[in-house]
Write a protein that holds these residues in place. Sequence first.
Motif, mmCIF file in Angstrom:
data_model
loop_
_atom_site.group_PDB
_atom_site.id
_atom_site.type_symbol
_atom_site.label_atom_id
_atom_site.label_comp_id
_atom_site.label_asym_id
_atom_site.label_seq_id
_atom_site.Cartn_x
_atom_site.Cartn_y
_atom_site.Cartn_z
ATOM 1 N N HIS A 1 69.861 0.808 48.257
ATOM 2 C CA HIS A 1 69.927 2.127 48.900
ATOM 3 C C HIS A 1 69.923 3.314 47.948
ATOM 4 C CE1 HIS A 1 70.646 0.451 52.909
ATOM 5 N NE2 HIS A 1 71.422 -0.440 52.315
ATOM 6 N N ALA A 2 70.019 3.094 46.638
ATOM 7 C CA ALA A 2 70.119 4.223 45.715
ATOM 8 C C ALA A 2 68.918 5.149 45.816
ATOM 9 C CB ALA A 2 70.277 3.721 44.280
ATOM 10 N N LEU B 1 69.446 9.060 46.812
ATOM 11 C CA LEU B 1 69.207 10.037 45.759
ATOM 12 C C LEU B 1 67.842 10.720 45.870
ATOM 13 C CD1 LEU B 1 70.674 7.964 42.800
ATOM 14 C CD2 LEU B 1 71.761 9.897 43.957
ATOM 15 N N ALA B 2 67.117 10.442 46.926
ATOM 16 C CA ALA B 2 65.782 11.025 47.087
ATOM 17 C C ALA B 2 65.858 12.547 47.208
ATOM 18 C CB ALA B 2 65.099 10.433 48.316
ATOM 19 N N ASP B 3 64.799 13.209 46.735
ATOM 20 C CA ASP B 3 64.689 14.658 46.908
ATOM 21 C C ASP B 3 64.614 15.008 48.387
ATOM 22 O OD1 ASP B 3 64.613 14.829 44.195
ATOM 23 O OD2 ASP B 3 62.497 15.400 44.056
ATOM 24 N N ARG B 4 65.136 16.177 48.709
ATOM 25 C CA ARG B 4 65.038 16.706 50.074
ATOM 26 C C ARG B 4 64.225 17.990 50.061
ATOM 27 N NH1 ARG B 4 70.816 17.402 52.700
ATOM 28 N NH2 ARG B 4 69.479 18.719 54.005
ATOM 29 N N GLU B 5 63.331 18.103 51.009
ATOM 30 C CA GLU B 5 62.531 19.325 51.180
ATOM 31 C C GLU B 5 63.233 20.238 52.160
ATOM 32 O OE1 GLU B 5 59.357 20.417 50.228
ATOM 33 O OE2 GLU B 5 58.664 18.745 48.980
ATOM 34 N N GLU B 6 63.350 21.519 51.793
ATOM 35 C CA GLU B 6 63.925 22.533 52.671
ATOM 36 C C GLU B 6 62.987 23.735 52.691
ATOM 37 O OE1 GLU B 6 66.559 22.148 54.483
ATOM 38 O OE2 GLU B 6 67.516 20.382 53.584
ATOM 39 N N SER B 7 62.935 24.413 53.820
ATOM 40 C CA SER B 7 62.090 25.610 53.920
ATOM 41 C C SER B 7 62.880 26.835 53.486
ATOM 42 C CB SER B 7 61.589 25.791 55.348
ATOM 43 O OG SER B 7 62.676 25.937 56.240
ATOM 44 N N VAL C 1 65.681 20.018 47.024
ATOM 45 C CA VAL C 1 67.042 19.696 46.579
ATOM 46 C C VAL C 1 66.971 18.320 45.932
ATOM 47 C CG1 VAL C 1 69.430 19.334 47.243
ATOM 48 C CG2 VAL C 1 68.063 21.072 48.418
ATOM 49 N N THR C 2 67.287 18.261 44.643
ATOM 50 C CA THR C 2 67.140 17.016 43.896
ATOM 51 C C THR C 2 68.484 16.598 43.316
ATOM 52 O OG1 THR C 2 65.851 15.941 42.147
ATOM 53 C CG2 THR C 2 66.523 18.215 41.749
ATOM 54 N N HIS C 3 68.660 15.314 43.125
ATOM 55 C CA HIS C 3 69.923 14.749 42.627
ATOM 56 C C HIS C 3 69.666 14.165 41.242
ATOM 57 C CE1 HIS C 3 70.033 14.589 47.052
ATOM 58 N NE2 HIS C 3 71.308 14.896 46.916
ATOM 59 N N GLN C 4 70.139 14.855 40.214
ATOM 60 C CA GLN C 4 69.846 14.470 38.844
ATOM 61 C C GLN C 4 71.110 14.011 38.115
ATOM 62 O OE1 GLN C 4 66.717 14.301 37.547
ATOM 63 N NE2 GLN C 4 66.080 14.789 39.657
ATOM 64 N N PRO C 5 70.984 12.996 37.264
ATOM 65 C CA PRO C 5 72.157 12.538 36.498
ATOM 66 C C PRO C 5 72.617 13.623 35.529
ATOM 67 C CG PRO C 5 70.151 11.513 35.680
ATOM 68 C CD PRO C 5 69.762 12.241 36.927
ATOM 69 N N VAL C 6 73.871 13.519 35.104
ATOM 70 C CA VAL C 6 74.444 14.595 34.301
ATOM 71 C C VAL C 6 74.815 14.179 32.882
ATOM 72 C CG1 VAL C 6 75.302 15.867 36.299
ATOM 73 C CG2 VAL C 6 76.768 14.132 35.225
ATOM 74 N N GLY C 7 75.059 12.897 32.624
ATOM 75 C CA GLY C 7 75.458 12.502 31.285
ATOM 76 C C GLY C 7 76.342 11.279 31.272
ATOM 77 N N VAL C 8 77.324 11.278 30.400
ATOM 78 C CA VAL C 8 78.238 10.148 30.244
ATOM 79 C C VAL C 8 79.390 10.301 31.241
ATOM 80 C CG1 VAL C 8 79.771 8.902 28.679
ATOM 81 C CG2 VAL C 8 77.680 9.976 27.792
ATOM 82 N N VAL D 1 76.404 13.557 40.223
ATOM 83 C CA VAL D 1 75.033 13.996 40.002
ATOM 84 C C VAL D 1 74.974 15.514 40.152
ATOM 85 C CG1 VAL D 1 73.933 11.844 40.721
ATOM 86 C CG2 VAL D 1 74.396 13.613 42.433
ATOM 87 N N ASN D 2 73.979 16.091 39.523
ATOM 88 C CA ASN D 2 73.716 17.518 39.658
ATOM 89 C C ASN D 2 72.838 17.712 40.888
ATOM 90 O OD1 ASN D 2 73.099 20.216 39.406
ATOM 91 N ND2 ASN D 2 71.779 19.954 37.618
ATOM 92 N N ILE D 3 73.424 18.288 41.936
ATOM 93 C CA ILE D 3 72.641 18.582 43.155
ATOM 94 C C ILE D 3 71.941 19.913 42.904
ATOM 95 C CG2 ILE D 3 72.742 18.868 45.653
ATOM 96 C CD1 ILE D 3 75.328 17.239 45.616
ATOM 97 N N LYS D 4 70.710 19.802 42.492
ATOM 98 C CA LYS D 4 69.958 20.940 41.956
ATOM 99 C C LYS D 4 68.975 21.473 42.993
ATOM 100 C CE LYS D 4 68.304 20.364 37.830
ATOM 101 N NZ LYS D 4 67.387 19.922 36.715
ATOM 102 N N THR D 5 68.904 22.785 43.116
ATOM 103 C CA THR D 5 67.953 23.429 44.027
ATOM 104 C C THR D 5 66.795 24.008 43.227
ATOM 105 O OG1 THR D 5 69.704 24.027 45.599
ATOM 106 C CG2 THR D 5 67.642 25.263 45.743
ATOM 107 N N VAL D 6 65.593 23.633 43.626
ATOM 108 C CA VAL D 6 64.369 24.175 43.028
ATOM 109 C C VAL D 6 63.640 24.954 44.115
ATOM 110 C CG1 VAL D 6 62.198 23.639 41.869
ATOM 111 C CG2 VAL D 6 64.226 22.221 41.439
ATOM 112 N N MET D 7 63.540 26.276 43.959
ATOM 113 C CA MET D 7 62.905 27.130 44.970
ATOM 114 C C MET D 7 61.503 27.503 44.534
ATOM 115 S SD MET D 7 66.204 29.484 45.978
ATOM 116 C CE MET D 7 66.882 29.443 44.308
ATOM 117 N N ILE D 8 60.550 27.331 45.445
ATOM 118 C CA ILE D 8 59.140 27.527 45.165
ATOM 119 C C ILE D 8 58.588 28.592 46.102
ATOM 120 C CG2 ILE D 8 56.884 26.382 44.973
ATOM 121 C CD1 ILE D 8 59.361 23.894 45.276
ATOM 122 N N ASP D 9 58.059 29.650 45.565
ATOM 123 C CA ASP D 9 57.437 30.682 46.391
ATOM 124 C C ASP D 9 55.968 30.378 46.581
ATOM 125 O OD1 ASP D 9 59.748 32.109 46.673
ATOM 126 O OD2 ASP D 9 59.376 33.417 44.953
ATOM 127 N N GLY D 10 55.451 30.782 47.768
ATOM 128 C CA GLY D 10 54.041 30.626 48.032
ATOM 129 C C GLY D 10 53.702 29.285 48.640
#
Length: 457
Positions: A98-99, A103-109, A117-124, A448-457
């Motif tokens: 199930h990982a 941990l899959a990316d999520r698309e948001e408008s 919205v992506t889930h990225q590892p952070v370190g040790v 995990v780093n729950i990171k938001t990537v915003m894309i215009d256009g």
Amino acid sequence: MPSVTTHDPATGEEIRSYELFTDQQVAEIVEAAGTAFQTWRRTPLETRAEAVRRLGQLLRDNERELSELMTAEMGKPIAQGAPEVQLCAAICDWTADHAAEVLADREESTEGGRAIVTHQPVGVIYGIQPWNFPIYQVIRFSVPQLAAGNTVLLKHAQSVFGMALRLEELYHEAGVPRDAFRSLLIDHDQSDDVIARPEVRGVTLTGSDTAGRHIAARAGEHLKKSVVELGSNDAYLVLGDADVEQAVELSVQGRITNNGQTCVAAKRFIVVDDVYDAFKDAYVEAMGAIEMGDPRQEGCTLGPMSAEGLRDDLHEQVIASVEKGAKVLVGGEKPDRPGAWYPATVLENVQPGQPAYDDELFGPVASLIRVADDEEAVRVANDSRYGLGGGIFSRDTARAVELARTELDTGMVNVNGYNLAQPHLPFGGVKDSGYGREHGSWGLHEFVNIKTVMIDG
């Protein structure tokens, strides 16, 4: 460097001595874990998941050896070793299955565009773990982190250093890179230094509330995310309409499993007046029939506690409770024999101000508390600084579920049963039992780093 010697709690005999790592060794291992993270996080999730899956199979393949090691180092009855190993293997399987989904990316408008919205590892991730479930405690924190792409350092309890090193071997055999999982044979001062290292991005501890306060403060001082799963004095409510026979059977199991040394053990039995005498008589009879036995024998249900010092601490809590009004119904005497033995014990007249009411009794000692009705049972259950688990026995399952949902101030509740953990369900508590969750999607998201990537256009 100083050394640590492990002992067989059934006999007190020495097992093996281990030299603690030097500060220089620790620094090199932590640095290597940080370097390994840069490769491991870029390793495809599918590859990481397969390593986790292989680890589960290796645990199954080595079930007997691991069970015997647990029995030798911390006294777990040998028959209880296999279920722990199997639970750990199931956690590996669930995570591998199930990982990717969790941990899959999520698309948001967004207005004028979209976001990911992506889930990225952070370190040790640094785990400080206890001796009572020496495989499970390690698996439940480390496997989700490795699957997520983090690397892991383990500080295991000194009494189970043998298990710490054996698990390290199995992780590496499964395909986890050498520096992505390491066991640190260190003391508490060195552990604090590990938390301060910049490579360490998260800290997780299972232990006492005293240890939790220290570790949480140390992590907070360095602005590190932490998860702490601490002790408890879990209340099990026997309501007026309960099936008393069922309640007694499961309450015995809930109190003596793992020799009574379980954070989510049933510890305080809050029994409504209508059924109190019937429950007490049957429960005392059942607990009194439990014999202490050789934990290496398959028929053993109650072995020694993990260390004589911990046994002595428990006995002092019993004595202090009796001095303040509690009454011993069965047990309560420290055997005159080598090893960390303590009998199945039942106390009644347990009231606020006694250790049996206020504190965690981490051993095979049960506290009986008589209440007038269901409402008082809930109030007494919540009259605790802890809030990890608990239970309700009632023939009215729907009402018991509603009480569990809305009234009991804990992280977990059993209704007409006693369950320790499930791979897909969140595990953790509230109040002085800690914060954060392990298992399932909740455990995968903790570090995990729950990171938001915003894309215009």
